[in-house]
Write a protein that holds these residues in place. Structure first.
Motif, PDB file in Angstrom:
ATOM      1  N   ILE A 107      51.022  51.302  34.288  1.00  0.00           N
ATOM      2  CA  ILE A 107      51.527  52.415  35.088  1.00  0.00           C
ATOM      3  C   ILE A 107      50.334  53.030  35.793  1.00  0.00           C
ATOM      4  CG2 ILE A 107      52.533  54.725  35.033  1.00  0.00           C
ATOM      5  CD1 ILE A 107      54.273  53.801  32.716  1.00  0.00           C
ATOM      6  N   ILE A 108      50.433  53.143  37.117  1.00  0.00           N
ATOM      7  CA  ILE A 108      49.356  53.721  37.918  1.00  0.00           C
ATOM      8  C   ILE A 108      49.819  55.081  38.427  1.00  0.00           C
ATOM      9  CG2 ILE A 108      47.976  53.459  40.015  1.00  0.00           C
ATOM     10  CD1 ILE A 108      48.190  50.425  39.594  1.00  0.00           C
ATOM     11  N   ARG A 109      49.024  56.109  38.158  1.00  0.00           N
ATOM     12  CA  ARG A 109      49.336  57.466  38.601  1.00  0.00           C
ATOM     13  C   ARG A 109      48.430  57.928  39.728  1.00  0.00           C
ATOM     14  NH1 ARG A 109      53.290  59.507  35.633  1.00  0.00           N
ATOM     15  NH2 ARG A 109      53.612  58.660  33.559  1.00  0.00           N
ATOM     16  N   SER A 110      47.285  57.253  39.917  1.00  0.00           N
ATOM     17  CA  SER A 110      46.394  57.586  41.027  1.00  0.00           C
ATOM     18  C   SER A 110      45.466  56.413  41.296  1.00  0.00           C
ATOM     19  CB  SER A 110      45.575  58.840  40.730  1.00  0.00           C
ATOM     20  OG  SER A 110      44.679  58.602  39.669  1.00  0.00           O
ATOM     21  N   PHE A 111      44.872  56.437  42.473  1.00  0.00           N
ATOM     22  CA  PHE A 111      43.935  55.394  42.884  1.00  0.00           C
ATOM     23  C   PHE A 111      42.577  56.015  43.139  1.00  0.00           C
ATOM     24  CE2 PHE A 111      48.044  53.684  44.095  1.00  0.00           C
ATOM     25  CZ  PHE A 111      47.941  52.364  43.707  1.00  0.00           C
ATOM     26  N   GLU A 112      41.533  55.244  42.888  1.00  0.00           N
ATOM     27  CA  GLU A 112      40.195  55.664  43.280  1.00  0.00           C
ATOM     28  C   GLU A 112      39.555  54.517  44.036  1.00  0.00           C
ATOM     29  OE1 GLU A 112      37.212  54.894  39.683  1.00  0.00           O
ATOM     30  OE2 GLU A 112      38.772  56.338  39.159  1.00  0.00           O
ATOM     31  N   GLU A 113      38.752  54.871  45.026  1.00  0.00           N
ATOM     32  CA  GLU A 113      38.118  53.854  45.856  1.00  0.00           C
ATOM     33  C   GLU A 113      37.038  53.137  45.065  1.00  0.00           C
ATOM     34  OE1 GLU A 113      36.231  53.221  50.284  1.00  0.00           O
ATOM     35  OE2 GLU A 113      36.699  55.247  49.603  1.00  0.00           O
ATOM     36  N   LEU A 114      37.024  51.827  45.191  1.00  0.00           N
ATOM     37  CA  LEU A 114      36.032  50.987  44.519  1.00  0.00           C
ATOM     38  C   LEU A 114      35.097  50.387  45.552  1.00  0.00           C
ATOM     39  CD1 LEU A 114      38.416  49.004  42.146  1.00  0.00           C
ATOM     40  CD2 LEU A 114      37.096  51.063  41.606  1.00  0.00           C
ATOM     41  N   GLU A 115      33.871  50.191  45.156  1.00  0.00           N
ATOM     42  CA  GLU A 115      32.914  49.509  46.014  1.00  0.00           C
ATOM     43  C   GLU A 115      32.710  48.108  45.424  1.00  0.00           C
ATOM     44  OE1 GLU A 115      28.398  50.195  47.509  1.00  0.00           O
ATOM     45  OE2 GLU A 115      29.690  51.955  47.272  1.00  0.00           O
ATOM     46  N   LEU A 116      33.379  47.132  46.026  1.00  0.00           N
ATOM     47  CA  LEU A 116      33.307  45.766  45.516  1.00  0.00           C
ATOM     48  C   LEU A 116      32.130  45.037  46.136  1.00  0.00           C
ATOM     49  CD1 LEU A 116      37.102  44.846  45.627  1.00  0.00           C
ATOM     50  CD2 LEU A 116      35.773  45.741  43.710  1.00  0.00           C
ATOM     51  N   LYS A 117      31.411  44.294  45.306  1.00  0.00           N
ATOM     52  CA  LYS A 117      30.246  43.570  45.793  1.00  0.00           C
ATOM     53  C   LYS A 117      30.624  42.213  46.394  1.00  0.00           C
ATOM     54  CE  LYS A 117      26.937  45.937  42.997  1.00  0.00           C
ATOM     55  NZ  LYS A 117      27.100  47.185  43.640  1.00  0.00           N
ATOM     56  N   ALA A 118      31.614  41.560  45.813  1.00  0.00           N
ATOM     57  CA  ALA A 118      32.035  40.248  46.305  1.00  0.00           C
ATOM     58  C   ALA A 118      33.429  40.360  46.906  1.00  0.00           C
ATOM     59  CB  ALA A 118      32.037  39.236  45.167  1.00  0.00           C
ATOM     60  N   HIS A 119      33.649  39.634  47.958  1.00  0.00           N
ATOM     61  CA  HIS A 119      34.959  39.617  48.607  1.00  0.00           C
ATOM     62  C   HIS A 119      35.564  38.234  48.428  1.00  0.00           C
ATOM     63  CE1 HIS A 119      34.424  43.569  50.363  1.00  0.00           C
ATOM     64  NE2 HIS A 119      33.185  43.215  50.635  1.00  0.00           N
ATOM     65  N   ALA A 120      36.361  38.074  47.380  1.00  0.00           N
ATOM     66  CA  ALA A 120      36.988  36.789  47.086  1.00  0.00           C
ATOM     67  C   ALA A 120      38.135  36.533  48.052  1.00  0.00           C
ATOM     68  CB  ALA A 120      37.505  36.774  45.654  1.00  0.00           C
ATOM     69  N   ARG A 121      38.309  35.292  48.409  1.00  0.00           N
ATOM     70  CA  ARG A 121      39.428  34.892  49.260  1.00  0.00           C
ATOM     71  C   ARG A 121      40.679  34.794  48.379  1.00  0.00           C
ATOM     72  NH1 ARG A 121      40.021  33.308  54.265  1.00  0.00           N
ATOM     73  NH2 ARG A 121      41.552  31.717  54.779  1.00  0.00           N
ATOM     74  N   HIS A 122      41.772  35.352  48.843  1.00  0.00           N
ATOM     75  CA  HIS A 122      43.009  35.365  48.066  1.00  0.00           C
ATOM     76  C   HIS A 122      44.000  34.361  48.631  1.00  0.00           C
ATOM     77  CE1 HIS A 122      42.330  39.161  45.739  1.00  0.00           C
ATOM     78  NE2 HIS A 122      41.358  39.216  46.643  1.00  0.00           N
ATOM     79  N   THR A 123      44.830  33.821  47.737  1.00  0.00           N
ATOM     80  CA  THR A 123      45.913  32.951  48.175  1.00  0.00           C
ATOM     81  C   THR A 123      47.162  33.798  48.378  1.00  0.00           C
ATOM     82  OG1 THR A 123      46.544  32.490  45.890  1.00  0.00           O
ATOM     83  CG2 THR A 123      45.011  30.954  46.924  1.00  0.00           C
ATOM     84  N   GLU A 124      48.078  33.300  49.192  1.00  0.00           N
ATOM     85  CA  GLU A 124      49.325  34.030  49.440  1.00  0.00           C
ATOM     86  C   GLU A 124      50.367  33.655  48.399  1.00  0.00           C
ATOM     87  OE1 GLU A 124      50.879  34.176  53.370  1.00  0.00           O
ATOM     88  OE2 GLU A 124      48.874  34.225  54.261  1.00  0.00           O
ATOM     89  N   THR A 125      51.205  34.620  48.081  1.00  0.00           N
ATOM     90  CA  THR A 125      52.303  34.390  47.162  1.00  0.00           C
ATOM     91  C   THR A 125      53.414  35.386  47.482  1.00  0.00           C
ATOM     92  OG1 THR A 125      52.898  34.081  44.839  1.00  0.00           O
ATOM     93  CG2 THR A 125      51.478  35.952  45.352  1.00  0.00           C
ATOM     94  N   LYS A 126      54.518  35.267  46.813  1.00  0.00           N
ATOM     95  CA  LYS A 126      55.630  36.190  47.022  1.00  0.00           C
ATOM     96  C   LYS A 126      55.450  37.414  46.137  1.00  0.00           C
ATOM     97  CE  LYS A 126      58.957  32.759  48.400  1.00  0.00           C
ATOM     98  NZ  LYS A 126      60.200  32.069  48.115  1.00  0.00           N
ATOM     99  N   GLY A 127      55.985  38.516  46.608  1.00  0.00           N
ATOM    100  CA  GLY A 127      55.994  39.746  45.835  1.00  0.00           C
ATOM    101  C   GLY A 127      57.388  40.334  45.870  1.00  0.00           C
ATOM    102  N   GLY A 128      57.682  41.165  44.908  1.00  0.00           N
ATOM    103  CA  GLY A 128      58.980  41.815  44.870  1.00  0.00           C
ATOM    104  C   GLY A 128      58.829  43.214  44.316  1.00  0.00           C
ATOM    105  N   PHE A 129      59.847  44.037  44.522  1.00  0.00           N
ATOM    106  CA  PHE A 129      59.806  45.387  43.985  1.00  0.00           C
ATOM    107  C   PHE A 129      61.168  45.762  43.429  1.00  0.00           C
ATOM    108  CE2 PHE A 129      61.710  46.296  48.019  1.00  0.00           C
ATOM    109  CZ  PHE A 129      62.504  47.409  47.789  1.00  0.00           C
TER     110      PHE A 129
END
Length: 74
Positions: A3-25
């Motif tokens: 359960i996520i109640r808030s977000f905080e900005e992250l400073e990521l050092k590596a930018h990994a390439r992501h694959t596409e997939t389906k999502g649902g809600f």
């Protein structure tokens, strides 16, 4: 599941390439509170394609924060 109640900005050092997939809600309730639940599913190259991979539940406050981040940055 998380359960996520808030977000905080992250400073990521590596930018990994992501694959596409389906999502649902779906809209889910827990302890009298409503959440937007987001599921992602295994991509076609996974051992079990289509199986639920991650599940996140976002509170009303997290959804509002995410919408504001989208308006500001996209």
């Amino acid at each position: 599941m998380a359960i996520i109640r808030s977000f905080e900005e992250l400073e990521l050092k590596a930018h990994a390439r992501h694959t596409e997939t389906k999502g649902g809600f779906s809209i889910q309730g827990q302890d009298g509170e409503k959440f937007v639940q987001i599921n992602t599913f295994g991509s076609d190259d996974r051992m079990m394609p289509g199986k639920v991979s991650q599940t996140l539940r976002l509170s009303k406050e997290a959804i509002e924060q995410l919408a504001e981040l989208a308006r500001k940055h996209l």
